[in-house]
Write a protein that holds these residues in place. Structure first.
Motif, PDB file in Angstrom:
ATOM      1  N   ARG A  39       0.850  -1.187   0.000  1.00  0.00           N
ATOM      2  CA  ARG A  39       0.000   0.000   0.000  1.00  0.00           C
ATOM      3  C   ARG A  39       0.881   1.231   0.000  1.00  0.00           C
ATOM      4  NH1 ARG A  39      -4.767  -0.086   2.656  1.00  0.00           N
ATOM      5  NH2 ARG A  39      -4.904  -2.150   1.711  1.00  0.00           N
ATOM      6  N   TRP A  40       0.539   2.245  -0.835  1.00  0.00           N
ATOM      7  CA  TRP A  40       1.385   3.427  -0.923  1.00  0.00           C
ATOM      8  C   TRP A  40       1.418   4.183   0.398  1.00  0.00           C
ATOM      9  CZ3 TRP A  40       5.209   4.397  -3.836  1.00  0.00           C
ATOM     10  CH2 TRP A  40       5.748   5.683  -3.907  1.00  0.00           C
ATOM     11  N   SER A  41       0.290   4.160   1.114  1.00  0.00           N
ATOM     12  CA  SER A  41       0.231   4.779   2.435  1.00  0.00           C
ATOM     13  C   SER A  41       0.353   3.694   3.485  1.00  0.00           C
ATOM     14  CB  SER A  41      -1.084   5.529   2.608  1.00  0.00           C
ATOM     15  OG  SER A  41      -1.226   6.007   3.913  1.00  0.00           O
ATOM     16  N   GLY A  42       1.360   3.796   4.336  1.00  0.00           N
ATOM     17  CA  GLY A  42       1.569   2.751   5.327  1.00  0.00           C
ATOM     18  C   GLY A  42       2.449   1.644   4.784  1.00  0.00           C
ATOM     19  N   ASP A  43       2.524   0.558   5.479  1.00  0.00           N
ATOM     20  CA  ASP A  43       3.430  -0.532   5.106  1.00  0.00           C
ATOM     21  C   ASP A  43       2.703  -1.865   4.951  1.00  0.00           C
ATOM     22  OD1 ASP A  43       5.782   1.039   7.233  1.00  0.00           O
ATOM     23  OD2 ASP A  43       5.834   0.969   5.040  1.00  0.00           O
ATOM     24  N   ILE A  44       1.447  -1.807   4.611  1.00  0.00           N
ATOM     25  CA  ILE A  44       0.704  -3.057   4.420  1.00  0.00           C
ATOM     26  C   ILE A  44       1.220  -3.751   3.167  1.00  0.00           C
ATOM     27  CG2 ILE A  44      -1.564  -4.038   3.945  1.00  0.00           C
ATOM     28  CD1 ILE A  44      -2.753  -1.673   5.497  1.00  0.00           C
ATOM     29  N   THR A  45       1.581  -5.035   3.333  1.00  0.00           N
ATOM     30  CA  THR A  45       2.052  -5.829   2.208  1.00  0.00           C
ATOM     31  C   THR A  45       1.253  -7.122   2.111  1.00  0.00           C
ATOM     32  OG1 THR A  45       3.762  -6.823   3.617  1.00  0.00           O
ATOM     33  CG2 THR A  45       4.411  -4.948   2.249  1.00  0.00           C
ATOM     34  N   TYR A  46       1.322  -7.713   0.944  1.00  0.00           N
ATOM     35  CA  TYR A  46       0.602  -8.967   0.678  1.00  0.00           C
ATOM     36  C   TYR A  46       1.411  -9.705  -0.372  1.00  0.00           C
ATOM     37  CZ  TYR A  46      -3.241 -12.078  -0.635  1.00  0.00           C
ATOM     38  OH  TYR A  46      -4.016 -13.172  -0.876  1.00  0.00           O
ATOM     39  N   TYR A  47       1.627 -11.021  -0.140  1.00  0.00           N
ATOM     40  CA  TYR A  47       2.470 -11.820  -1.035  1.00  0.00           C
ATOM     41  C   TYR A  47       1.760 -13.094  -1.460  1.00  0.00           C
ATOM     42  CZ  TYR A  47       6.164  -8.917   1.002  1.00  0.00           C
ATOM     43  OH  TYR A  47       6.945  -7.850   1.433  1.00  0.00           O
ATOM     44  N   THR A  48       2.117 -13.560  -2.637  1.00  0.00           N
ATOM     45  CA  THR A  48       1.675 -14.879  -3.020  1.00  0.00           C
ATOM     46  C   THR A  48       2.466 -15.920  -2.222  1.00  0.00           C
ATOM     47  OG1 THR A  48       1.149 -16.256  -4.937  1.00  0.00           O
ATOM     48  CG2 THR A  48       3.322 -15.230  -4.915  1.00  0.00           C
ATOM     49  N   ASP A  49       1.876 -17.074  -2.003  1.00  0.00           N
ATOM     50  CA  ASP A  49       2.473 -18.063  -1.104  1.00  0.00           C
ATOM     51  C   ASP A  49       3.866 -18.507  -1.532  1.00  0.00           C
ATOM     52  OD1 ASP A  49      -0.621 -19.851  -0.234  1.00  0.00           O
ATOM     53  OD2 ASP A  49       0.287 -18.010   0.552  1.00  0.00           O
ATOM     54  N   SER A  50       4.112 -18.591  -2.831  1.00  0.00           N
ATOM     55  CA  SER A  50       5.377 -19.159  -3.310  1.00  0.00           C
ATOM     56  C   SER A  50       6.598 -18.274  -3.009  1.00  0.00           C
ATOM     57  CB  SER A  50       5.294 -19.415  -4.813  1.00  0.00           C
ATOM     58  OG  SER A  50       5.102 -18.212  -5.524  1.00  0.00           O
ATOM     59  N   VAL A  51       6.368 -17.002  -2.647  1.00  0.00           N
ATOM     60  CA  VAL A  51       7.505 -16.122  -2.379  1.00  0.00           C
ATOM     61  C   VAL A  51       7.562 -15.675  -0.921  1.00  0.00           C
ATOM     62  CG1 VAL A  51       7.397 -15.293  -4.760  1.00  0.00           C
ATOM     63  CG2 VAL A  51       6.375 -13.911  -2.938  1.00  0.00           C
ATOM     64  N   LYS A  52       6.572 -16.040  -0.130  1.00  0.00           N
ATOM     65  CA  LYS A  52       6.569 -15.630   1.276  1.00  0.00           C
ATOM     66  C   LYS A  52       7.823 -16.133   1.980  1.00  0.00           C
ATOM     67  CE  LYS A  52       1.584 -15.298   2.080  1.00  0.00           C
ATOM     68  NZ  LYS A  52       0.401 -15.923   2.728  1.00  0.00           N
ATOM     69  N   GLY A  53       8.447 -15.240   2.741  1.00  0.00           N
ATOM     70  CA  GLY A  53       9.669 -15.590   3.445  1.00  0.00           C
ATOM     71  C   GLY A  53      10.927 -15.419   2.611  1.00  0.00           C
ATOM     72  N   ARG A  54      10.788 -15.245   1.319  1.00  0.00           N
ATOM     73  CA  ARG A  54      11.954 -15.055   0.441  1.00  0.00           C
ATOM     74  C   ARG A  54      11.986 -13.662  -0.180  1.00  0.00           C
ATOM     75  NH1 ARG A  54      12.636 -17.950  -4.125  1.00  0.00           N
ATOM     76  NH2 ARG A  54      10.398 -18.145  -4.543  1.00  0.00           N
ATOM     77  N   PHE A  55      10.830 -13.130  -0.517  1.00  0.00           N
ATOM     78  CA  PHE A  55      10.736 -11.824  -1.179  1.00  0.00           C
ATOM     79  C   PHE A  55      10.157 -10.802  -0.197  1.00  0.00           C
ATOM     80  CE2 PHE A  55      10.183 -13.323  -5.884  1.00  0.00           C
ATOM     81  CZ  PHE A  55      11.313 -14.109  -5.757  1.00  0.00           C
ATOM     82  N   THR A  56      10.643  -9.570  -0.306  1.00  0.00           N
ATOM     83  CA  THR A  56      10.146  -8.481   0.521  1.00  0.00           C
ATOM     84  C   THR A  56       9.937  -7.245  -0.340  1.00  0.00           C
ATOM     85  OG1 THR A  56      11.362  -9.310   2.447  1.00  0.00           O
ATOM     86  CG2 THR A  56      10.567  -7.043   2.543  1.00  0.00           C
ATOM     87  N   ILE A  57       8.769  -6.654  -0.211  1.00  0.00           N
ATOM     88  CA  ILE A  57       8.460  -5.408  -0.921  1.00  0.00           C
ATOM     89  C   ILE A  57       8.571  -4.258   0.068  1.00  0.00           C
ATOM     90  CG2 ILE A  57       6.723  -4.121  -2.206  1.00  0.00           C
ATOM     91  CD1 ILE A  57       5.571  -6.785  -3.128  1.00  0.00           C
ATOM     92  N   SER A  58       9.227  -3.204  -0.357  1.00  0.00           N
ATOM     93  CA  SER A  58       9.341  -2.005   0.464  1.00  0.00           C
ATOM     94  C   SER A  58       9.234  -0.790  -0.454  1.00  0.00           C
ATOM     95  CB  SER A  58      10.674  -1.980   1.219  1.00  0.00           C
ATOM     96  OG  SER A  58      11.761  -1.966   0.306  1.00  0.00           O
TER      97      SER A  58
END
Length: 124
Positions: free
Chosen positions: A52-71
Motif C-alpha cells: 500500500r502506498w500509504s503505510g506498510d501493508i504488504t501482501y504476497y503470493t504463497d510461493s515467495v513468502k519468506g523469500r521476497f520483501t516489498i518495500s
C-alpha cells in the motif's frame, strides 16, 4: 496516469539475491497499491506481491513468502522488490504495476498501469 520504470534485473545463481526497483512518476495517492508481477515464457502473468502506498501493508503470493520483501521510499517515489534465496523457478520478466484502489487484486487485468519489465534469470 502513473508511469513506471523497473530496473535491477539480471542473471544470478540459485540461492542468490537481487533487488528490483520501480521508479514511479505522476500522481500517486495514499489509496494506491503498488504491485509486482512476473511472467515466465509461455505462462500467464503471475501476481508476486503488493504494498500500500500509504503505510506498510504488504501482501504476497504463497510461493515467495519468506523469500521476497516489498518495500518503498515515498520520498523517492520508488518501490523495491528484494528477492532472496532465488530458485530457477523464479526466472521471469518482472513487472511493477499500480492500482488506484486499496482492495487486494491478484489478477493482472485489475491493474491499469504497468512498467516495461525487467528480466530476472536464475541459473541452477
Amino acid at each position: 496516469q502513473v508511469q513506471l520504470v523497473e530496473s535491477g534485473g539480471g542473471l544470478v545463481q540459485a540461492g542468490g539475491s537481487l533487488r528490483l526497483s520501480c521508479a514511479a512518476s505522476g500522481r500517486i495517492l495514499s489509496s494506491h497499491n503498488m504491485g509486482w508481477f512476473r511472467q515466465a515464457p509461455g505462462k500467464e502473468r503471475e501476481f508476486v506481491g503488493l504494498i500500500r502506498w500509504s503505510g506498510d501493508i504488504t501482501y504476497y503470493t504463497d510461493s515467495v513468502k519468506g523469500r521476497f520483501t516489498i518495500s518503498k521510499d515515498n520520498a523517492k517515489n520508488t518501490v523495491y522488490l528484494q528477492m532472496n534465496s532465488l530458485e530457477p523457478g523464479d526466472t521471469a520478466v518482472y513487472y511493477c504495476a499500480v492500482r488506484p484502489f486499496t482492495t487486494v487484486v491478484t489478477t493482472a487485468s485489475g491493474w491499469p498501469d504497468w512498467g516495461q519489465g525487467t528480466q530476472v534469470t536464475v541459473s541452477s
